[in-house]
Enzyme design. Structure first.
Site, PDB file in Angstrom:
ATOM      1  N   ASP A 150       0.981   4.077   1.508  1.00 17.82           N
ATOM      2  CA  ASP A 150       1.485   4.702   2.730  1.00 17.82           C
ATOM      3  C   ASP A 150       2.570   3.887   3.420  1.00 17.82           C
ATOM      4  O   ASP A 150       3.060   4.272   4.480  1.00 17.82           O
ATOM      5  CB  ASP A 150       0.334   4.991   3.699  1.00 17.82           C
ATOM      6  CG  ASP A 150      -0.522   3.785   4.017  1.00 17.82           C
ATOM      7  OD1 ASP A 150      -0.850   3.027   3.086  1.00 17.82           O
ATOM      8  OD2 ASP A 150      -0.883   3.595   5.200  1.00 17.82           O
ATOM      9  N   HIS A 151       2.982   2.776   2.791  1.00 15.54           N
ATOM     10  CA  HIS A 151       4.084   1.964   3.314  1.00 15.54           C
ATOM     11  C   HIS A 151       5.272   1.909   2.349  1.00 15.54           C
ATOM     12  O   HIS A 151       6.326   1.384   2.712  1.00 15.54           O
ATOM     13  CB  HIS A 151       3.602   0.543   3.631  1.00 15.54           C
ATOM     14  CG  HIS A 151       2.601   0.499   4.742  1.00 15.54           C
ATOM     15  ND1 HIS A 151       2.911   0.056   6.005  1.00 15.54           N
ATOM     16  CD2 HIS A 151       1.294   0.880   4.777  1.00 15.54           C
ATOM     17  CE1 HIS A 151       1.838   0.152   6.778  1.00 15.54           C
ATOM     18  NE2 HIS A 151       0.850   0.653   6.045  1.00 15.54           N
ATOM     19  N   ASP A 166      -0.070  -3.952   8.675  1.00 16.79           N
ATOM     20  CA  ASP A 166      -1.496  -3.610   8.679  1.00 16.79           C
ATOM     21  C   ASP A 166      -2.283  -4.908   8.777  1.00 16.79           C
ATOM     22  O   ASP A 166      -2.113  -5.807   7.941  1.00 16.79           O
ATOM     23  CB  ASP A 166      -1.887  -2.878   7.404  1.00 16.79           C
ATOM     24  CG  ASP A 166      -1.443  -1.430   7.412  1.00 16.79           C
ATOM     25  OD1 ASP A 166      -0.691  -1.052   8.324  1.00 16.79           O
ATOM     26  OD2 ASP A 166      -1.845  -0.685   6.496  1.00 16.79           O
ATOM     27  N   HIS A 214       0.839  -1.200   0.000  1.00 12.93           N
ATOM     28  CA  HIS A 214       0.000   0.000   0.000  1.00 12.93           C
ATOM     29  C   HIS A 214       0.875   1.251   0.000  1.00 12.93           C
ATOM     30  O   HIS A 214       1.973   1.270   0.560  1.00 12.93           O
ATOM     31  CB  HIS A 214      -0.934   0.004   1.217  1.00 12.93           C
ATOM     32  CG  HIS A 214      -2.210  -0.731   0.975  1.00 12.93           C
ATOM     33  ND1 HIS A 214      -2.913  -1.370   1.980  1.00 12.93           N
ATOM     34  CD2 HIS A 214      -2.941  -0.928  -0.169  1.00 12.93           C
ATOM     35  CE1 HIS A 214      -4.000  -1.933   1.470  1.00 12.93           C
ATOM     36  NE2 HIS A 214      -4.042  -1.675   0.181  1.00 12.93           N
TER      37      HIS A 214
END
Length: 244
Positions: free
Chosen positions: A64-65, A154, A62
């Site tokens: 944001d990683h 996550d 993802h």
């Protein structure tokens, strides 16, 4: 082992929480776990710096990683560093190849190696790592480092993940939203407390915190404590701790 939370936020960052990144320092090389937006700037505030990070381990893909991954490669190239290793779950090579297709001027600037791992034991940057498949909207791995530090990535909270972290001195666990938010692929405090119940973990740090958690910290800790009586705290950007 020294653990520094570079970013404890999410795809909706706040002024004091950048996206996910954790710096691990052990007996050999530093290791960056995830590389969300802001990781590069946070690294610049450490003694290691982006110049000192030649290995990155991804939990999943993802944005944001991974969004600072090419920025890290470019900064290392401009600083005269020659190597970068990227390790992650299945699809990591495709991800990196795709990013280099977009940013083709970075291709070949450093000696770049990509390695894919799974729910098994492996080594990276001198750390002995165990991977564990978790429950998220993309394939995602939790990791345990030298048996001492565990990171959920996550994930929903579930008993198998708590069992995986059993015995760790520190567990950093996704706790994205307060109770009352209808969410999949991430846990609420009550869900996390129930999953952790009965497990022995030295200390739990809550991370991957959406803006929805602002002002809700005491209530979130109380919800967890209804089910789990261990030491639970909130992670903060640039919080650094040593695990003996």
């Amino acid at each position: 082992m020294r653990v520094t939370f570079l970013g404890t936020g999410t795809a909706m960052p706040t002024a004091d929480r950048h996206q996910t990144g954790i710096l691990l320092e052990g007996d050999e090389q530093p290791l960056l776990v995830d590389c969300g937006a802001g990781s590069l700037h946070r690294l610049a505030r450490t003694n290691v710096g982006y110049e000192g990070v030649s290995s990155v381990l991804l939990t999943h893909h993802h944005l944001d990683h991974v969004s600072d991954l090419m920025a890290l490669l470019k900064a290392r190239w401009l600083a005269g560093e020659e190597h970068l290793e990227v390790v992650g779950p299945t699809g990591t090579k495709e991800l990196v190849d795709g990013l280099l297709d977009v940013h083709d001027y970075l291709d070949g600037r450093v000696d770049l190696t990509v390695r894919e791992v799974g729910p098994h034991e492996f080594s990276v940057a001198g750390f002995e790592v165990e991977g564990f498949e978790v429950r998220h909207s993309l394939p995602c791995l939790a990791y345990k480092f030298d048996g001492a530090f565990a990171f959920s990535g996550d994930s929903e909270a579930f008993a198998g993940l708590a069992e995986f972290a059993e015995g760790a001195a520190v567990l950093a666990h996704d706790c994205s939203f307060p109770d009352g938010v209808d969410v999949d692929n991430h846990p609420t405090p009550s869900e996390l407390g129930r999953a952790l119940s009965g497990h022995e973990i030295g200390r739990v740090y809550l991370t991957h915190l959406y803006p929805h958690t602002t002002g809700e910290h005491e209530a979130m800790l109380s919800s967890i404590a209804e089910h789990y009586d261990g030491d639970v705290r909130f992670a903060e950007d640039m919080l650094s701790l040593t695990i003996e």
